[in-house]
Motif scaffolding. Structure first.
Motif: not given
Length: 202
Positions: A95-115
């Protein structure tokens, strides 16, 4: 306790509801899970699901889905994106639950660079491939225990006070099973797209 909660579920939908609203932390990035898709297991198991990677039985690729609850199952999609699932149910039952979407709540600078090509913050982790990119996940993370406090990838169970449910995205079989769950007031929830290969009466 978190592992026991996921191990004792009675349906894929229940597993999805447990994970919806939880917080995923990967290194210095934290996200609130706002959309998931639950998948069952092999055809001889308690939750036969022809859309699941595990439906035809255990393989080296999907073996994590047959492990104990709380393991990270990572797979490559379309040859370029990495998607994340959390295993649930008793050991030996897939059994598995796919993580489809999320809101970034910490690490904005890191995620902004990646995306960097994303137009809005709510697009950073919108869709399972984008979510994987936002946290820098790879196949090397496959099998990690998300409830181990020393793990690079950690899950803190939360709760979604309100949610919606409907058919899963893009699957060509069992397309109408309502195991996609999402938090309706989140802009990060991905758009529903039915697979053109799914029969009308699936």
């Amino acid at each position: 306790m978190s592992i026991k909660v996921l191990a004792d579920v009675t349906s894929p939908r229940e597993a999805g509801l447990i994970i919806l609203g939880s917080t995923l932390t990967v290194d210095d990035v934290a996200l609130r899970i706002v959309e998931v898709e639950a998948y069952g297991g092999e055809k001889v198991g308690p939750w036969p699901d022809p859309a699941a990677h595990s439906y035809r039985g255990q393989t080296p690729r999907n073996r994590v889905m047959f492990g104990r609850a709380g393991l990270l199952y990572v797979y490559r999609s379309y040859g370029m994106h990495f998607c994340m699932n959390i295993s649930y149910g008793p050991t030996g039952v897939a059994g598995g639950v796919l993580l489809r979407a999320a809101e970034v709540v910490a690490g904005d600078d890191v995620v902004k660079e990646r995306r960097s090509r994303a137009r809005h913050k709510y697009d950073w982790a919108r869709g399972p491939g984008n979510l994987g990119s936002s946290v820098g996940i790879s196949l090397a993370d496959n099998g990690l225990d998300v409830f181990d406090p020393t793990s690079r990838v950690r899950l803190q169970l939360g709760e979604a006070e309100i949610w919606s449910e409907g058919p899963r995205v893009g699957v060509s079989t069992a397309a109408d099973i309502p195991w996609r769950l999402w938090i309706p007031d989140s802009s990060a929830v991905s758009a529903y797209r039915r697979s053109p290969r799914a029969p009308a009466d699936s």
